[in-house]
Motif scaffolding. Structure first.
Motif, PDB file in Angstrom:
ATOM      1  N   LYS A  20      -0.622   8.512 -12.929  1.00 43.74           N
ATOM      2  CA  LYS A  20       0.251   9.288 -13.810  1.00 43.74           C
ATOM      3  C   LYS A  20       0.889  10.446 -13.052  1.00 43.74           C
ATOM      4  O   LYS A  20       2.083  10.735 -13.218  1.00 43.74           O
ATOM      5  CB  LYS A  20      -0.554   9.833 -14.988  1.00 43.74           C
ATOM      6  CG  LYS A  20      -1.128   8.763 -15.911  1.00 43.74           C
ATOM      7  CD  LYS A  20      -1.993   9.404 -16.992  1.00 43.74           C
ATOM      8  CE  LYS A  20      -2.677   8.362 -17.850  1.00 43.74           C
ATOM      9  NZ  LYS A  20      -3.581   8.986 -18.852  1.00 43.74           N
ATOM     10  N   ILE A  21       0.104  11.126 -12.237  1.00 44.01           N
ATOM     11  CA  ILE A  21       0.617  12.293 -11.507  1.00 44.01           C
ATOM     12  C   ILE A  21       1.727  11.892 -10.551  1.00 44.01           C
ATOM     13  O   ILE A  21       2.786  12.543 -10.478  1.00 44.01           O
ATOM     14  CB  ILE A  21      -0.530  12.992 -10.753  1.00 44.01           C
ATOM     15  CG1 ILE A  21      -1.515  13.616 -11.744  1.00 44.01           C
ATOM     16  CG2 ILE A  21       0.005  14.042  -9.790  1.00 44.01           C
ATOM     17  CD1 ILE A  21      -2.789  14.133 -11.105  1.00 44.01           C
ATOM     18  N   VAL A  22       1.510  10.819  -9.804  1.00 48.29           N
ATOM     19  CA  VAL A  22       2.507  10.390  -8.816  1.00 48.29           C
ATOM     20  C   VAL A  22       3.767   9.874  -9.500  1.00 48.29           C
ATOM     21  O   VAL A  22       4.890  10.205  -9.098  1.00 48.29           O
ATOM     22  CB  VAL A  22       1.907   9.324  -7.878  1.00 48.29           C
ATOM     23  CG1 VAL A  22       2.989   8.736  -6.976  1.00 48.29           C
ATOM     24  CG2 VAL A  22       0.792   9.935  -7.026  1.00 48.29           C
ATOM     25  N   LYS A  23       3.600   9.082 -10.539  1.00 55.02           N
ATOM     26  CA  LYS A  23       4.778   8.539 -11.223  1.00 55.02           C
ATOM     27  C   LYS A  23       5.587   9.633 -11.907  1.00 55.02           C
ATOM     28  O   LYS A  23       6.823   9.586 -11.921  1.00 55.02           O
ATOM     29  CB  LYS A  23       4.338   7.478 -12.238  1.00 55.02           C
ATOM     30  CG  LYS A  23       3.948   6.160 -11.589  1.00 55.02           C
ATOM     31  CD  LYS A  23       3.830   5.053 -12.610  1.00 55.02           C
ATOM     32  CE  LYS A  23       3.650   3.709 -11.925  1.00 55.02           C
ATOM     33  NZ  LYS A  23       3.590   2.588 -12.877  1.00 55.02           N
ATOM     34  N   SER A  24       4.913  10.618 -12.461  1.00 52.15           N
ATOM     35  CA  SER A  24       5.637  11.711 -13.112  1.00 52.15           C
ATOM     36  C   SER A  24       6.401  12.552 -12.103  1.00 52.15           C
ATOM     37  O   SER A  24       7.355  13.256 -12.460  1.00 52.15           O
ATOM     38  CB  SER A  24       4.669  12.592 -13.907  1.00 52.15           C
ATOM     39  OG  SER A  24       3.769  13.264 -13.047  1.00 52.15           O
ATOM     40  N   ALA A  25       5.995  12.485 -10.832  1.00 48.37           N
ATOM     41  CA  ALA A  25       6.713  13.196  -9.768  1.00 48.37           C
ATOM     42  C   ALA A  25       7.811  12.334  -9.152  1.00 48.37           C
ATOM     43  O   ALA A  25       8.456  12.750  -8.187  1.00 48.37           O
ATOM     44  CB  ALA A  25       5.730  13.638  -8.685  1.00 48.37           C
ATOM     45  N   GLY A  26       8.005  11.133  -9.702  1.00 49.04           N
ATOM     46  CA  GLY A  26       9.054  10.261  -9.187  1.00 49.04           C
ATOM     47  C   GLY A  26       8.642   9.451  -7.982  1.00 49.04           C
ATOM     48  O   GLY A  26       9.497   8.955  -7.239  1.00 49.04           O
ATOM     49  N   GLY A  27       7.334   9.291  -7.778  1.00 43.65           N
ATOM     50  CA  GLY A  27       6.849   8.569  -6.615  1.00 43.65           C
ATOM     51  C   GLY A  27       6.160   7.271  -6.961  1.00 43.65           C
ATOM     52  O   GLY A  27       6.118   6.840  -8.111  1.00 43.65           O
ATOM     53  N   GLN A  28       5.607   6.641  -5.947  1.00 48.97           N
ATOM     54  CA  GLN A  28       4.827   5.427  -6.105  1.00 48.97           C
ATOM     55  C   GLN A  28       3.622   5.506  -5.189  1.00 48.97           C
ATOM     56  O   GLN A  28       3.618   6.239  -4.197  1.00 48.97           O
ATOM     57  CB  GLN A  28       5.678   4.195  -5.778  1.00 48.97           C
ATOM     58  CG  GLN A  28       6.302   4.219  -4.393  1.00 48.97           C
ATOM     59  CD  GLN A  28       7.144   2.999  -4.125  1.00 48.97           C
ATOM     60  OE1 GLN A  28       6.633   1.889  -4.065  1.00 48.97           O
ATOM     61  NE2 GLN A  28       8.455   3.193  -3.957  1.00 48.97           N
ATOM     62  N   LEU A  29       2.571   4.748  -5.502  1.00 46.20           N
ATOM     63  CA  LEU A  29       1.362   4.772  -4.694  1.00 46.20           C
ATOM     64  C   LEU A  29       0.679   3.426  -4.751  1.00 46.20           C
ATOM     65  O   LEU A  29       0.914   2.623  -5.662  1.00 46.20           O
ATOM     66  CB  LEU A  29       0.401   5.864  -5.157  1.00 46.20           C
ATOM     67  CG  LEU A  29      -0.423   5.609  -6.434  1.00 46.20           C
ATOM     68  CD1 LEU A  29      -1.534   6.622  -6.538  1.00 46.20           C
ATOM     69  CD2 LEU A  29       0.431   5.640  -7.684  1.00 46.20           C
ATOM     70  N   ASN A  30      -0.152   3.176  -3.771  1.00 48.25           N
ATOM     71  CA  ASN A  30      -0.942   1.951  -3.760  1.00 48.25           C
ATOM     72  C   ASN A  30      -1.985   2.062  -2.661  1.00 48.25           C
ATOM     73  O   ASN A  30      -2.082   3.091  -1.974  1.00 48.25           O
ATOM     74  CB  ASN A  30      -0.062   0.714  -3.545  1.00 48.25           C
ATOM     75  CG  ASN A  30      -0.589  -0.498  -4.304  1.00 48.25           C
ATOM     76  OD1 ASN A  30      -1.798  -0.653  -4.474  1.00 48.25           O
ATOM     77  ND2 ASN A  30       0.319  -1.353  -4.751  1.00 48.25           N
ATOM     78  N   ALA A  31      -2.762   0.998  -2.486  1.00 50.34           N
ATOM     79  CA  ALA A  31      -3.799   0.965  -1.467  1.00 50.34           C
ATOM     80  C   ALA A  31      -4.100  -0.482  -1.145  1.00 50.34           C
ATOM     81  O   ALA A  31      -3.788  -1.392  -1.925  1.00 50.34           O
ATOM     82  CB  ALA A  31      -5.061   1.680  -1.947  1.00 50.34           C
ATOM     83  N   ASN A  32      -4.711  -0.722   0.006  1.00 50.08           N
ATOM     84  CA  ASN A  32      -5.147  -2.068   0.355  1.00 50.08           C
ATOM     85  C   ASN A  32      -6.319  -1.997   1.313  1.00 50.08           C
ATOM     86  O   ASN A  32      -6.520  -0.987   2.002  1.00 50.08           O
ATOM     87  CB  ASN A  32      -4.002  -2.898   0.929  1.00 50.08           C
ATOM     88  CG  ASN A  32      -3.361  -2.253   2.143  1.00 50.08           C
ATOM     89  OD1 ASN A  32      -3.955  -2.156   3.209  1.00 50.08           O
ATOM     90  ND2 ASN A  32      -2.115  -1.781   1.979  1.00 50.08           N
ATOM     91  N   THR A  33      -7.097  -3.061   1.333  1.00 51.77           N
ATOM     92  CA  THR A  33      -8.299  -3.125   2.164  1.00 51.77           C
ATOM     93  C   THR A  33      -8.263  -4.393   2.999  1.00 51.77           C
ATOM     94  O   THR A  33      -7.899  -5.457   2.498  1.00 51.77           O
ATOM     95  CB  THR A  33      -9.564  -3.150   1.293  1.00 51.77           C
ATOM     96  OG1 THR A  33      -9.534  -2.059   0.382  1.00 51.77           O
ATOM     97  CG2 THR A  33     -10.819  -3.054   2.138  1.00 51.77           C
ATOM     98  N   SER A  34      -8.638  -4.279   4.258  1.00 57.30           N
ATOM     99  CA  SER A  34      -8.748  -5.448   5.125  1.00 57.30           C
ATOM    100  C   SER A  34     -10.191  -5.570   5.608  1.00 57.30           C
ATOM    101  O   SER A  34     -11.078  -4.846   5.154  1.00 57.30           O
ATOM    102  CB  SER A  34      -7.807  -5.316   6.325  1.00 57.30           C
ATOM    103  OG  SER A  34      -8.337  -4.407   7.274  1.00 57.30           O
ATOM    104  N   ASN A  35     -10.405  -6.467   6.532  1.00 53.38           N
ATOM    105  CA  ASN A  35     -11.726  -6.619   7.134  1.00 53.38           C
ATOM    106  C   ASN A  35     -12.113  -5.391   7.944  1.00 53.38           C
ATOM    107  O   ASN A  35     -13.307  -5.153   8.182  1.00 53.38           O
ATOM    108  CB  ASN A  35     -11.757  -7.845   8.037  1.00 53.38           C
ATOM    109  CG  ASN A  35     -11.272  -9.101   7.349  1.00 53.38           C
ATOM    110  OD1 ASN A  35     -10.076  -9.238   7.106  1.00 53.38           O
ATOM    111  ND2 ASN A  35     -12.165 -10.014   7.024  1.00 53.38           N
ATOM    112  N   ASP A  36     -11.120  -4.578   8.373  1.00 54.50           N
ATOM    113  CA  ASP A  36     -11.375  -3.497   9.316  1.00 54.50           C
ATOM    114  C   ASP A  36     -11.043  -2.096   8.825  1.00 54.50           C
ATOM    115  O   ASP A  36     -11.559  -1.133   9.364  1.00 54.50           O
ATOM    116  CB  ASP A  36     -10.577  -3.736  10.604  1.00 54.50           C
ATOM    117  CG  ASP A  36     -10.963  -5.011  11.312  1.00 54.50           C
ATOM    118  OD1 ASP A  36     -12.164  -5.258  11.479  1.00 54.50           O
ATOM    119  OD2 ASP A  36     -10.060  -5.786  11.683  1.00 54.50           O
TER     120      ASP A  36
END
Length: 466
Positions: free
Chosen positions: A109-125
């Motif tokens: 909510k905080i990021v979207k209300s600031a006009g941004g986007q966010l995400n994350a990802n995980t690999s083996n390392d």
């Protein structure tokens, strides 16, 4: 199954992911390393270390009013203990639960209300978090990441909530997708001792069995400044950004011990592993996984060039011969699973209607044998090199891509400037190298071959007692 649907299904399968006390404030004694070379087209950056071990990389690009704030932690599924798989990926979700100062579930909510986007990802390392924000919200991004690092919520409610989220993700990506389980099925047959033998999604049984103290211990061990890289790219002023980083990160204590790194060497394979998975598919699939060297080694680059030759688009050998000319496959793909320790060179074929898995496998093997025996032509070799260079340009066309690349190069190779020079390593690969690595690594005794067949083809078990 339509080709587009199959492509999406396989892509989704492959895309794979305690409270600290506030100490006394100390001024950072970091000294910036020289920026990258200033030649036109090269990416300039500044990097330095805070006293707590946090490595910082800053790239200033004022062409658009955007900034990418990213944090990469050197923890993936290979850092997990047997019987507790899935922790790294689980934390990718858990770290959005909030902190002492951010309400539960409010990150988005905080990021979207600031006009941004966010995400994350995980690999083996590794595990990677990012926000792309208007550049006047840089401080907000730094605040959010410092909260995640300093005192994220690791409590029973968050754990129970995210368990259900991960279960649903597992169902969508692995259990309910055609061929969706191929990645964990390949890994558990390709590796016998190395923790790469389980996929980042892990085991729900392991996560269900874990106690809250184990989750908190994992957070305290791996979510520490000396196990992280803060990489920022975009519309910033470097000196002003350094001051903000000091404000939000200098007080966070370094971890008390070195994070766990497995010291395991997978035994050399001497015999092909073959198996069949009967699944909810309508067309046979052939999945081959050859053991290959770790990323960054000379032979890795040769194999990466080779995969482009075999399956890099509709002009590749697999497509022209197996899909277009012979029409034995609906789709083919080859990709190197680039890992910190030795990984896998994976070839995939989905059979066309009426084609048996054995026929498709033979066609794939024939193209591999061609590379072993014949040098590629100059024209074909140059085309492949052009494709690789284009991929480099595209990866670094966005500030988020630049920030991630800088962090990756620093974490894996200890040299962020590879963002400017790694292409030279690819350019050193010769046509003879392609033939050599094909003969060395793409052998039957060095691979797993997995068939995916429709459940209707599964032999019926005899009734007990007969």
């Amino acid at each position: 199954m339509k080709k587009t649907v199959l492509y999406v299904a396989l892509s989704q399968c492959l895309l794979w992911s305690a409270v600290a006390q506030t100490p006394k404030k100390t001024a950072p004694k970091a000294v910036a390393k020289p920026a990258a070379a200033t030649t036109q087209g090269r990416i300039k950056f500044t990097e330095y270390d805070l006293p707590n071990g946090l490595h910082v990389i800053l790239h200033q690009d004022n062409t658009t009013p955007l900034v990418a704030v990213t944090m990469m932690y050197h923890v993936g599924s290979k850092n997990e203990q047997p019987g507790r798989s899935g922790f790294a990926h689980f934390f990718e979700h858990l770290m959005f639960e909030g902190s002492d100062n951010i309400g539960r579930g409010d990150y988005m909510k905080i990021v979207k209300s600031a006009g941004g986007q966010l995400n994350a990802n995980t690999s083996n390392d590794r595990t990677f978090y990012y926000e792309v924000l208007p550049s006047n919200k840089l401080e907000l991004g730094l605040y959010l990441e410092s909260e995640r690092l300093l005192h994220a919520k690791v409590d029973q409610k968050g754990v129970e909530t995210q368990r259900e989220v991960v279960k649903e993700e597992r169902r969508q990506r692995y259990e309910n997708q055609p061929y969706g389980s191929f990645f964990p099925e390949v890994l558990k047959r390709a590796y016998t001792t190395h923790p790469y033998k389980w996929a980042p999604i892990g085991s729900m049984e392991d996560l269900n069995a874990a106690k809250i103290e184990e989750f908190r211990d994992f957070y305290k061990e791996f979510y520490v400044p000396n196990n992280a890289i803060l990489s920022i790219a975009g519309d910033i002023n470097v000196e002003d950004t350094r001051k903000l980083i000091e404000k939000y990160f200098s007080e966070i204590p370094r971890g008390p011990k070195a994070p766990y790194r497995p010291k395991v060497t997978e035994p050399v394979k001497t015999k092909e592993v073959r198996d069949i998975v009967y699944d909810n598919v309508t067309l046979p699939g052939v999945f081959q996984a050859y053991h290959m060297p770790a990323q960054g080694t000379p032979d890795y680059y040769a194999l990466d060039v080779l995969q482009t030759l075999l399956a890099g688009g509709e002009s590749s050998r697999f497509y022209k011969e197996i899909v277009d000319k012979q029409q034995k496959a609906l789709q083919t793909s080859v990709f190197p699973l680039a890992l910190e320790d030795p990984g896998l060179f994976i070839a995939i074929g989905i059979a066309n209607m009426g084609t048996k898995a054995e026929e498709l496998e033979a066609a794939m093997d024939t193209e591999v044998e061609r590379v072993k025996k014949e040098l590629v032509t100059d024209q074909e070799f140059q085309k492949v090199k052009n494709q690789i260079e284009t991929n480099f340009v595209n990866q670094n066309a966005r500030v988020a891509g630049i920030a991630e690349s800088l962090a990756n190069y620093k974490m894996y190779f200890g040299d962020a400037n590879l963002i400017n020079t790694e292409l030279e390593r690819y350019n050193k690969v010769t046509k003879d190298d392609l033939r050599r690595v094909a003969n060395k690594y793409l052998t039957k005794e060095n691979r797993v071959t997995l068939y995916y067949l429709p459940k209707a083809m599964e032999p019926k078990k005899e009734d007990k007692g007969k």
